[in-house]
Write a protein that holds these residues in place. Structure first.
Motif, short mmCIF file in Angstrom:
data_model
loop_
_atom_site.label_atom_id
_atom_site.label_comp_id
_atom_site.label_asym_id
_atom_site.label_seq_id
_atom_site.Cartn_x
_atom_site.Cartn_y
_atom_site.Cartn_z
N PHE A 1 19.70 73.22 39.88
CA PHE A 1 18.51 73.71 40.57
C PHE A 1 17.33 73.74 39.61
O PHE A 1 16.22 73.32 39.95
CB PHE A 1 18.78 75.11 41.13
CG PHE A 1 17.88 75.50 42.27
CD1 PHE A 1 18.28 75.32 43.58
CD2 PHE A 1 16.63 76.04 42.03
CE1 PHE A 1 17.46 75.67 44.64
CE2 PHE A 1 15.80 76.40 43.08
CZ PHE A 1 16.21 76.22 44.38
N PHE B 1 10.63 70.23 42.89
CA PHE B 1 10.07 71.34 43.67
C PHE B 1 8.56 71.42 43.52
O PHE B 1 7.84 71.61 44.51
CB PHE B 1 10.71 72.66 43.23
CG PHE B 1 12.15 72.79 43.64
CD1 PHE B 1 12.51 72.92 44.97
CD2 PHE B 1 13.16 72.80 42.69
CE1 PHE B 1 13.84 73.04 45.36
CE2 PHE B 1 14.48 72.91 43.06
CZ PHE B 1 14.83 73.04 44.39
N VAL C 1 23.92 77.31 50.74
CA VAL C 1 22.54 77.24 50.26
C VAL C 1 22.23 75.87 49.67
O VAL C 1 21.17 75.28 49.95
CB VAL C 1 22.27 78.35 49.22
CG1 VAL C 1 20.91 78.16 48.57
CG2 VAL C 1 22.33 79.73 49.88
N PHE C 2 23.15 75.33 48.88
CA PHE C 2 22.90 74.02 48.27
C PHE C 2 23.00 72.90 49.30
O PHE C 2 22.32 71.87 49.16
CB PHE C 2 23.86 73.78 47.10
CG PHE C 2 23.33 74.26 45.80
CD1 PHE C 2 22.59 73.42 44.97
CD2 PHE C 2 23.52 75.57 45.39
CE1 PHE C 2 22.08 73.86 43.77
CE2 PHE C 2 23.02 76.03 44.19
CZ PHE C 2 22.29 75.17 43.37
N THR D 1 19.71 72.95 50.86
CA THR D 1 18.73 72.41 49.91
C THR D 1 18.78 70.89 49.87
O THR D 1 17.74 70.22 49.80
CB THR D 1 18.98 72.98 48.50
OG1 THR D 1 18.99 74.40 48.55
CG2 THR D 1 17.92 72.51 47.53
N LEU E 1 17.15 69.54 53.03
CA LEU E 1 15.69 69.69 53.03
C LEU E 1 14.99 68.65 52.17
O LEU E 1 13.77 68.49 52.29
CB LEU E 1 15.32 71.10 52.54
CG LEU E 1 15.60 72.24 53.52
CD1 LEU E 1 15.18 73.57 52.93
CD2 LEU E 1 14.89 72.00 54.86
N THR F 1 12.15 78.27 49.23
CA THR F 1 12.78 77.98 47.94
C THR F 1 13.06 79.27 47.17
O THR F 1 14.12 79.44 46.57
CB THR F 1 11.90 77.05 47.09
OG1 THR F 1 11.71 75.81 47.79
CG2 THR F 1 12.55 76.76 45.75
N LYS G 1 16.02 81.03 48.60
CA LYS G 1 17.26 80.39 48.15
C LYS G 1 17.60 80.78 46.72
O LYS G 1 18.77 80.99 46.38
CB LYS G 1 17.13 78.86 48.28
CG LYS G 1 17.10 78.36 49.71
CD LYS G 1 17.13 76.85 49.76
CE LYS G 1 15.85 76.25 49.21
NZ LYS G 1 15.81 74.78 49.32
N PHE H 1 21.90 68.08 44.03
CA PHE H 1 22.35 69.09 44.99
C PHE H 1 23.69 68.70 45.63
O PHE H 1 24.54 69.56 45.86
CB PHE H 1 21.29 69.29 46.07
CG PHE H 1 19.94 69.71 45.52
CD1 PHE H 1 19.86 70.52 44.40
CD2 PHE H 1 18.76 69.26 46.11
CE1 PHE H 1 18.63 70.89 43.88
CE2 PHE H 1 17.53 69.64 45.59
CZ PHE H 1 17.46 70.45 44.48
#
Length: 390
Positions: free
Chosen positions: A32, A39, A116-117, A120, A123, A137, A140, A203
């Motif tokens: 992450f 991001f 969650v991943f 991610t 997305l 974000t 998360k 991810f």
């Protein structure tokens, strides 16, 4: 049943499972953080993204700093959303671990992090406005670190019920997580992959590792070696507990037991095999020992790295001189810093649960995990002051 009659860890299966669980604890979060550029790129304003001026001769000049507020504050807010839940939930875990079943804490935390991943990763292919993307974000990040704190504290508490050497595979797996994430980033940069493609790969890889950790944990109760120590944590007599804890005492008889030479049952392993399967904690557990004054002395001595790093060639600087100008000095200090951190932290996490009664070992492991996280948070906070001193 005595310690000498304890079942063997066949094929090092339990050791490998704890290594995988350690890997699954930190690899997702390391991936992450590795995707930070992805991001921040998603947070650019559509109208200013790629904005430039063109001179009379046709040369394109990109504006200096077109970052918006979300881009510029992303790292600071991410650190805050990561460290605060990490501290709070690591602390809570030291209290709730006796009220919430261990299986629910570990498998539940891994499952939430997996979801969650997975979201991610999905997305990456979905377009979102910068502000909703920023807010989602951060939510998360809070979820990952909250459940990651419970997971890490529970794992160290679980390892505290086993022999001391079974704490180290968790830390070894966590160490490999950072190395693997950094290596993946280097490969992504070398291949020239787009930020979105690289992030998607990070991810998805994290999801695979988490699934592997879940499967490994579900297989753990089926191991005879694990069953013996988990059941004995609540039922073994005080005399048997003392026999187990005495395995780390630096006398010749127990040193032979530590190396795999069991006099009571007549079992003996080849020394080379033992060294290959052993980890750093078990190899050096008597130097220093769990009761030795040298362990806290060596931990405190690591403070010398603070001035050494501050005197390296860090730019810009305004107050301190550069004593170690060549980059080789920084590399040498970092190698020593990293080795001493892994070695001494492993010893502390190995010996800590063995300093208390057997039924308190899980609680001790959870509390030590909290102070490990607290140390990271305090160090991160003090780093701003040290940087200002330079």
């Amino acid at each position: 049943m005595t310690a000498a009659n304890a079942p063997q860890d066949r094929y090092n299966a339990v050791w490998i499972i704890f290594f995988i669980l350690g890997l699954g604890t930190l690899l997702p979060w390391n991936f992450f953080m590795t995707a930070t550029m992805y991001f921040t790129q998603r947070l650019k304003d559509p109208q200013t993204n790629g904005e430039h001026n063109q001179t009379a001769n046709g040369t394109v000049v990109i504006e200096g700093d077109n970052r918006n507020v979300l881009e510029s504050k992303f790292n600071n807010v991410m650190t805050l959303c990561a460290m605060v839940p990490l501290l709070i939930f690591t602390c809570l875990n030291s209290f709730i671990h006796q009220r919430i079943p261990q299986k629910l804490r570990i498998s539940g935390s891994l499952s939430v992090i997996f979801v969650v991943f997975l979201i991610t990763a999905v997305l990456v292919k979905v377009e979102m406005e910068p502000l909703p993307f920023f807010a989602f974000t951060m939510i998360k990040i809070i979820c990952i670190n909250s459940f990651g704190a419970i997971l890490q504290g529970s794992l160290f508490g679980l390892a505290g019920m086993l022999p001391a050497s079974y704490t180290t595979p968790i830390m070894s797996g966590q160490g490999l997580a950072g190395t693997f994430a950094a290596f993946s980033m280097i490969c992504a940069l070398a291949s020239g992959s787009a930020l979105q493609d690289s992030a998607f790969g990070y991810f998805i890889t994290a999801c695979v590792v988490i699934l592997l950790a879940i499967v490994s944990y579900l297989a753990l109760p089926k191991m005879e070696f694990f069953q013996y120590y988990s059941e004995s944590s609540g039922s073994r007599s005080s005399a048997d507990e003392e026999n187990k804890m005495d395995l780390l005492k630096p006398d010749n008889r127990h040193l032979r037991v530590l190396q795999g030479e069991w006099n009571e049952s007549g079992m003996k392993y080849n020394r080379i095999y033992v060294q290959l399967k052993s980890d750093m904690c078990s190899l050096f557990s008597v130097q220093p020992g769990k009761d030795s004054i040298w362990l806290p002395v060596l931990v405190i001595a690591r403070l010398v790295f603070v001035p050494l790093f501050m005197l390296c060639n860090v730019q810009p600087r305004h107050y301190l001189p550069v004593v170690f100008a060549h980059d080789a000095w920084y590399i040498i200090f970092m190698i020593l810093f990293s080795f001493s951190n892994g070695y001494l932290a492993s010893l502390c996490m190995c010996f800590g649960p063995k300093k208390v009664s057997q039924h308190e070992a899980e609680t001790a492991g959870a509390i030590m995990a909290f102070f490990l996280s607290l140390g990271l948070a305090v160090g991160a906070a003090l780093s701003f002051s040290f940087r200002a001193m330079i």
